[in-house]
Write a protein that holds these residues in place. Structure first.
Motif, PDB file in Angstrom:
ATOM      1  N   ALA A   1     -58.705   1.120 -65.042  1.00 19.02           N
ATOM      2  CA  ALA A   1     -58.436   0.313 -63.848  1.00 19.02           C
ATOM      3  C   ALA A   1     -57.138  -0.461 -64.003  1.00 19.02           C
ATOM      4  O   ALA A   1     -56.802  -0.919 -65.110  1.00 19.02           O
ATOM      5  CB  ALA A   1     -59.596  -0.639 -63.586  1.00 19.02           C
TER       6      ALA A   1
ATOM      7  N   MET B   1     -58.384  -0.962 -59.489  1.00 21.19           N
ATOM      8  CA  MET B   1     -58.444   0.406 -58.980  1.00 21.19           C
ATOM      9  C   MET B   1     -57.959   1.404 -60.030  1.00 21.19           C
ATOM     10  O   MET B   1     -57.039   1.117 -60.805  1.00 21.19           O
ATOM     11  CB  MET B   1     -57.596   0.555 -57.708  1.00 21.19           C
ATOM     12  CG  MET B   1     -58.126  -0.198 -56.502  1.00 21.19           C
ATOM     13  SD  MET B   1     -57.115   0.079 -55.006  1.00 21.19           S
ATOM     14  CE  MET B   1     -57.432   1.837 -54.697  1.00 21.19           C
ATOM     15  N   LYS B   2     -58.557   2.593 -60.047  1.00 22.90           N
ATOM     16  CA  LYS B   2     -58.149   3.669 -60.936  1.00 22.90           C
ATOM     17  C   LYS B   2     -57.522   4.790 -60.103  1.00 22.90           C
ATOM     18  O   LYS B   2     -57.665   4.824 -58.869  1.00 22.90           O
ATOM     19  CB  LYS B   2     -59.359   4.204 -61.710  1.00 22.90           C
ATOM     20  CG  LYS B   2     -60.022   3.171 -62.611  1.00 22.90           C
ATOM     21  CD  LYS B   2     -61.257   3.733 -63.289  1.00 22.90           C
ATOM     22  CE  LYS B   2     -60.905   4.877 -64.228  1.00 22.90           C
ATOM     23  NZ  LYS B   2     -62.103   5.338 -64.992  1.00 22.90           N
TER      24      LYS B   2
ATOM     25  N   GLU C   1     -58.812   6.544 -56.615  1.00 24.44           N
ATOM     26  CA  GLU C   1     -59.648   5.658 -55.811  1.00 24.44           C
ATOM     27  C   GLU C   1     -58.901   5.173 -54.561  1.00 24.44           C
ATOM     28  O   GLU C   1     -57.676   5.060 -54.555  1.00 24.44           O
ATOM     29  CB  GLU C   1     -60.104   4.455 -56.637  1.00 24.44           C
ATOM     30  CG  GLU C   1     -61.042   4.821 -57.773  1.00 24.44           C
ATOM     31  CD  GLU C   1     -61.544   3.605 -58.520  1.00 24.44           C
ATOM     32  OE1 GLU C   1     -62.526   3.742 -59.275  1.00 24.44           O
ATOM     33  OE2 GLU C   1     -60.948   2.513 -58.363  1.00 24.44           O
ATOM     34  N   THR C   2     -59.683   4.884 -53.524  1.00 26.24           N
ATOM     35  CA  THR C   2     -59.136   4.402 -52.254  1.00 26.24           C
ATOM     36  C   THR C   2     -59.814   3.088 -51.885  1.00 26.24           C
ATOM     37  O   THR C   2     -61.021   2.921 -52.109  1.00 26.24           O
ATOM     38  CB  THR C   2     -59.355   5.432 -51.142  1.00 26.24           C
ATOM     39  OG1 THR C   2     -58.672   6.642 -51.480  1.00 26.24           O
ATOM     40  CG2 THR C   2     -58.818   4.914 -49.807  1.00 26.24           C
ATOM     41  N   LYS C   3     -59.032   2.189 -51.318  1.00 27.78           N
ATOM     42  CA  LYS C   3     -59.573   0.896 -50.895  1.00 27.78           C
ATOM     43  C   LYS C   3     -58.886   0.482 -49.599  1.00 27.78           C
ATOM     44  O   LYS C   3     -57.707   0.786 -49.373  1.00 27.78           O
ATOM     45  CB  LYS C   3     -59.356  -0.158 -51.981  1.00 27.78           C
ATOM     46  CG  LYS C   3     -60.002  -1.511 -51.684  1.00 27.78           C
ATOM     47  CD  LYS C   3     -59.743  -2.507 -52.809  1.00 27.78           C
ATOM     48  CE  LYS C   3     -60.445  -2.115 -54.098  1.00 27.78           C
ATOM     49  NZ  LYS C   3     -60.306  -3.176 -55.138  1.00 27.78           N
TER      50      LYS C   3
ATOM     51  N   THR D   1     -54.395   4.440 -51.596  1.00 23.51           N
ATOM     52  CA  THR D   1     -54.989   5.412 -52.507  1.00 23.51           C
ATOM     53  C   THR D   1     -54.132   5.485 -53.750  1.00 23.51           C
ATOM     54  O   THR D   1     -52.951   5.878 -53.680  1.00 23.51           O
ATOM     55  CB  THR D   1     -55.075   6.805 -51.856  1.00 23.51           C
ATOM     56  OG1 THR D   1     -55.886   6.726 -50.681  1.00 23.51           O
ATOM     57  CG2 THR D   1     -55.679   7.814 -52.821  1.00 23.51           C
TER      58      THR D   1
END
Length: 508
Positions: free
Chosen positions: A158, A206-207, A210-212, A233
């Motif tokens: 992360a 976030m890694k 991953e999407t946020k 992303t």
């Protein structure tokens, strides 16, 4: 050629000129000749048409109007010289009497430089902050070097503060893509700032893959100032490894053998930067002190033109940045609370700039300051440094865009300001008198000629002297810290017309 002047106000004059018709004859003959070359009349060869035929065919006023248009500028200039006026704007010329064969009378209203008294320069004293470089500043310079030569390694974890994250971004509103709201392969160091609010919080943890999503207000582009849904992303997370500051590091980033030598050079760079900042502050304060003692009525049209130009420039730069003035004021450190206050302050700064220009022009005239080849050379080098071009490119630009008179005026104003600064007394907050006579563009001091006959040293240009001193001493090869010093380079006597601090650069 009789002429009179009526002073409409301290900054506006009306010139009345009466011209005997005989003085117009050469211009009238030339006008008839040019018209004869341009028209075709049956029975006459081009260029051989009599004046009477031209008057008959086209009217007697055609040639006379052309002759007047050619003659009036020279007659106006002669009247200006005769009465010792200094015009500041284009004249409004009107022909008030025209008696063919007898005389012509015209008037010219124009803004002129008002008369004012120049205070004694040696009575001016200003105070500036003392030069002081802190260890925090030094460590910030070293940090810049370390980050420039850092190693970025991709990691499968992360993201955290300090990591270099690559991501794709999409901004939508009501499920519709915002104009200009999509980007791929954006690289950003977590915690660096400058992104939309909430970006650091979103990326942290976030890694890759991953999407946020989060909601924020856009800060740039066509939709700046609008609230949108931001989707990020992450495609890559890199960990930064800073090199240790040791002798090996010093040898890698500079021409120094040891870290101590590198630190000493960076420390001196900071001192030079502060000397330049101190000198520029002194220059501004001295000029403010001078114009503060002078009371004059500013030419109305000239001031209006300056205010309009500054407002237009601000508007253009805001448009290029995709911002409104309201957004700029909300996001910047400007103290104005409203757009009206901002515009009022801009008008005040414009008035100060116009006043300073008039004062410097008057001083240059009174002191009969001449522009030498070395002055132009220094100006070209200064512009090249500021624009990151070459002096040759600046010279070509000057000639191609007809900036010669404009730049010569800048140079004369700069010399006038240097004369004032050298005559004034400048002290720092610790009471030390600061000698700015020999301060160079890079913050070093020019060395005086060793002997009276040593003309090569005495006439050495301000750009050559620092270069020779730098060649005799090792300097960082990568120039990360030195580049920052170059960005702030301004001669004490450069850019004299910019004494009133502008907001245009801040608006970018």
């Amino acid at each position: 050629m009789p002429s009179t002047v009526e002073q409409l106000s301290p900054s506006r004059a009306k010139i009345t000129v009466e011209v005997p018709f005989a003085e117009l004859k050469p211009h009238l003959d030339k006008a008839y000749k040019e018209i004869a070359q341009q028209v075709q009349i049956p029975g006459f060869r081009p260029g051989h048409i009599p004046a009477a035929i031209i008057d008959q065919r086209f009217g007697p006023g055609v040639a006379l109007e052309q002759a007047l248009n050619e003659a009036l500028p020279g007659l106006y200039s002669s009247a200006v010289d005769e009465h010792g006026l200094v015009p500041l704007t284009q004249p409004e010329i009107e022909v008030t009497k025209l008696e063919v064969g007898e005389s012509v009378e015209f008037t010219a209203e124009v803004d002129v430089r008002p008369d004012f008294m120049i205070p004694a320069f040696d009575g001016i004293e200003v105070e500036v902050d003392a030069v002081e470089s802190t260890e925090d500043e030094l460590e910030e310079q070293v940090k810049i070097l370390r980050e420039r030569f850092a190693t970025n390694t991709e990691v499968d974890r992360a993201a955290k503060e300090g990591d270099l994250v690559t991501f794709d971004l999409k901004a939508t509103k009501d499920d519709e893509l915002v104009e200009g709201g999509e980007a791929e392969g954006v690289t950003y160091r977590v915690g660096a700032g400058g992104m939309v609010e909430g970006m650091d919080e979103a990326l942290t943890g976030m890694k890759a893959g991953e999407t946020k999503s989060f909601t924020s207000t856009l800060v740039g582009g066509p939709a700046a100032g609008q609230e949108a849904d931001i989707e990020v992303t992450v495609t890559k997370v890199q960990e930064q490894e800073l090199p240790e500051v040791d002798d090996d590091f010093a040898q890698m980033v500079s021409e120094f053998d040891t870290a101590d030598e590198m630190y000493d050079d960076l420390r001196e760079n900071l001192a030079r930067m502060h000397r330049v900042d101190q000198a520029n502050t002194a220059r501004d304060k001295v000029l403010e002190a001078v114009i503060g003692q002078i009371d004059m009525e500013l030419p109305e049209n000239l001031l209006a033109s300056e205010i309009s130009a500054r407002n237009n420039q601000v508007d253009q730069e805001l448009a290029q940045a995709g911002m409104t003035l309201k957004q700029y004021l909300a996001d910047s450190d400007e103290t104005e609370e409203s757009e009206e206050e901002f515009r009022a302050n801009l008008a005040q700064r414009s008035a100060e700039a116009v006043k300073a220009q008039l004062v410097l022009d008057r001083i240059a005239e009174d002191q009969d300051l001449q522009i030498e080849q070395t002055d132009l050379t220094e100006h070209l080098f200064a512009r090249a440094r500021a624009n990151r071009t070459s002096p040759e490119q600046e010279m070509q630009h000057m000639l191609e865009h007809d900036h010669t008179n404009e730049w010569m005026t800048e140079i004369r104003r700069a010399k006038a300001l240097a004369l004032i600064v050298q005559s004034a007394t400048v002290k720092d907050t610790e009471g030390n008198v600061i000698d700015l006579k020999n301060l160079q563009a890079d913050g070093t001091y020019a060395e005086p000629a060793e002997a009276e006959g040593d003309t090569d040293v005495a006439e050495e240009s301000a750009d050559e002297a620092p270069a020779k001193k730098a060649a005799a001493k090792k300097a960082p090869a990568k120039k990360a810290a030195e580049k920052d010093a170059d960005d702030t380079e301004v001669r004490v006597d450069d850019q004299a017309a910019d004494e009133a601090k502008s907001v245009e650069a801040d608006a970018e």
